[in-house]
Design an enzyme around this catalytic site. Sequence first.
Site, PDB file in Angstrom:
ATOM      1  N   SER A   1       0.832  -1.211   0.000  1.00  0.00           N
ATOM      2  CA  SER A   1       0.000   0.000   0.000  1.00  0.00           C
ATOM      3  C   SER A   1       0.863   1.257   0.000  1.00  0.00           C
ATOM      4  O   SER A   1       0.346   2.367   0.002  1.00  0.00           O
ATOM      5  CB  SER A   1      -0.933   0.000   1.221  1.00  0.00           C
TER       6      SER A   1
ATOM      7  N   ASN B   1      -2.329  -2.728  13.230  1.00  0.00           N
ATOM      8  CA  ASN B   1      -3.786  -2.555  13.162  1.00  0.00           C
ATOM      9  C   ASN B   1      -4.255  -1.297  13.897  1.00  0.00           C
ATOM     10  O   ASN B   1      -5.085  -0.545  13.385  1.00  0.00           O
ATOM     11  CB  ASN B   1      -4.495  -3.793  13.703  1.00  0.00           C
TER      12      ASN B   1
ATOM     13  N   SER C   1     -13.020  27.193 -27.514  1.00  0.00           N
ATOM     14  CA  SER C   1     -13.036  26.008 -28.361  1.00  0.00           C
ATOM     15  C   SER C   1     -12.006  26.199 -29.460  1.00  0.00           C
ATOM     16  O   SER C   1     -11.834  27.312 -29.974  1.00  0.00           O
ATOM     17  CB  SER C   1     -14.424  25.825 -28.968  1.00  0.00           C
TER      18      SER C   1
ATOM     19  N   ASN D   1     -16.590  28.050 -22.835  1.00  0.00           N
ATOM     20  CA  ASN D   1     -17.143  26.857 -22.194  1.00  0.00           C
ATOM     21  C   ASN D   1     -16.942  26.877 -20.673  1.00  0.00           C
ATOM     22  O   ASN D   1     -15.868  27.230 -20.198  1.00  0.00           O
ATOM     23  CB  ASN D   1     -16.505  25.596 -22.786  1.00  0.00           C
TER      24      ASN D   1
ATOM     25  N   GLU E   1     -18.493  22.295 -15.201  1.00  0.00           N
ATOM     26  CA  GLU E   1     -18.793  20.922 -15.633  1.00  0.00           C
ATOM     27  C   GLU E   1     -17.968  19.906 -14.850  1.00  0.00           C
ATOM     28  O   GLU E   1     -18.461  18.838 -14.474  1.00  0.00           O
ATOM     29  CB  GLU E   1     -18.513  20.780 -17.131  1.00  0.00           C
TER      30      GLU E   1
ATOM     31  N   TYR F   1      -9.734  -6.836  12.347  1.00  0.00           N
ATOM     32  CA  TYR F   1      -9.106  -6.345  11.128  1.00  0.00           C
ATOM     33  C   TYR F   1      -9.041  -7.418  10.035  1.00  0.00           C
ATOM     34  O   TYR F   1      -8.763  -8.577  10.304  1.00  0.00           O
ATOM     35  CB  TYR F   1      -7.673  -5.867  11.441  1.00  0.00           C
TER      36      TYR F   1
ATOM     37  N   GLN G   1      -7.402  -2.252   3.895  1.00  0.00           N
ATOM     38  CA  GLN G   1      -6.344  -1.439   3.291  1.00  0.00           C
ATOM     39  C   GLN G   1      -6.880  -0.656   2.083  1.00  0.00           C
ATOM     40  O   GLN G   1      -6.332   0.377   1.707  1.00  0.00           O
ATOM     41  CB  GLN G   1      -5.196  -2.356   2.856  1.00  0.00           C
TER      42      GLN G   1
ATOM     43  N   LYS H   1      -8.181   3.483   1.894  1.00  0.00           N
ATOM     44  CA  LYS H   1      -7.465   4.760   1.775  1.00  0.00           C
ATOM     45  C   LYS H   1      -7.583   5.447   0.420  1.00  0.00           C
ATOM     46  O   LYS H   1      -7.877   6.638   0.349  1.00  0.00           O
ATOM     47  CB  LYS H   1      -5.997   4.551   2.145  1.00  0.00           C
TER      48      LYS H   1
END
Length: 463
Positions: free
Chosen positions: A28, A115, A282, A290, A295, A322, A327, A330
């Site tokens: 991780s 843990n 554009s 735009n 958006e 656990y 994991q 996150k």
Amino acid sequence: MADKSANAMWGGRFASGPDAIMEAINASIGFDQRLAPQDIAGSRAHAAMLAATGILTDRDAEAIREGLLTVLSEIEAGTFRFSTALEDIHMNVESRLGELVGEPAKRLHTARSRNDQVAVDFRLWVRDQCDAAEESLKALQRALLAQAGQGADWVMPGFTHLQSAQPVTWGHHMMAYVEMLGRDRGRFADARRRMNESPLGSAALAGTSFPIDREMTARELGFDRPMANSLDAVSDRDFALEFLGAASICAMHLSRLAEELVIWSTAQFRFVRLSDRFSTGSSIMPQKRNPDAAELVRAKTGRVFGASVALLTIMKGLPLAYSKDMQEDKEQVFDAADSLMLALAATTGMMEDLRPDPEKMRAAAGAGFATATDLADWLVRAKGMPFREAHHVTGSLVAKAEGKGVDLSDLTLNEMREVHDGITEDVFAVLGVDNSVRSRTSYGGTSPERVREQIARWTELLG
Ligand code: ARG
């Protein structure tokens, strides 16, 4: 013999192949390195407590605490070398600490497990995000308040079903979002209050036989108290889910405002002009401006909702305590928090720069027989007509105006009297859009007078 040769055919590959895949699925560190400051704060608090309770010597604890600061500065300077083989931020930090301070580093993990360590790190991180959301929301409220202040009496169409309904004021519309964001702040604050308990000292799942002081580490890390059940402390992620819930509702609010900006900035509406800083052109159509930022604020909402559903799904089948599934919490929360903070900043920028066009809004406010309700109300008030009947008479007047291609206020008195002979000259006083909004003086209503009271209240609240 036969077995061995069979093994020899795939053995070499098996030994390295699955290992690399295992490392890839297991590690991780690619994302949890963001928890470094929290991890180091948690470890420093733990080391201080271990010394205070006599579990570690003061010398060892001091070496650990100093060494951890060095690790932090290396990470901040970008010179730290993260290792996938060391799986996660906890083991990366501890391993580097060992290189820096030697033997005492091996004692840091006494009376602790990854843990409770990850639970404390993640809580601290999410708690910071609640505070950041609060600050960003306040900034956006201030931008909306400034818009409301300049246009407390600018008339615009109010919509239901996106059809013109009744005139409202620009200030009133802006203040609607100030209220929504105020509740969003409340949700982050509530979530923060509930999550502010320390899991540290729960160890792997059952607590520890060492004479630790959980009150001390809780205090040191700014928590209100230690969590009361070690199984719960290491295995629930409801605090992250509450954050995602608050973030989802907040993102939904931002998305609605963004959608309005998209509509209002079209050539058909032209109620507002977005600044150059928050729009794009554009490459093929030179006339285009735009509303990309709006958006994208609208679209980021999907990521935040997605994170919420993902984490709920990750958690729903897990037995206590656990499991490694957790994991996966996150990345979801990191992405949702990043998306929300960016959406808040972009919305604040857009609203600070936004240039509304009061003339355009006023012209649109008068269209679509928007003061028909005012006419019906007048028939009730001035003529004592029951509302249902007044509604009917007004409907006939609208039909007449529509047939002639004019607005209600363009009908002559005689034309009106053909529909109902009790109508008198003073009806014209309620037909204009300004009269309409000025008359909506009920508490929470759109009249400039009421809107200014709300602006004053929020100006005070926001300090
Ligand atoms: N990287 C792990 C996580 O994020 C840390 C906890 C690991 N605990 C364990 N028992 N393997 O959840």
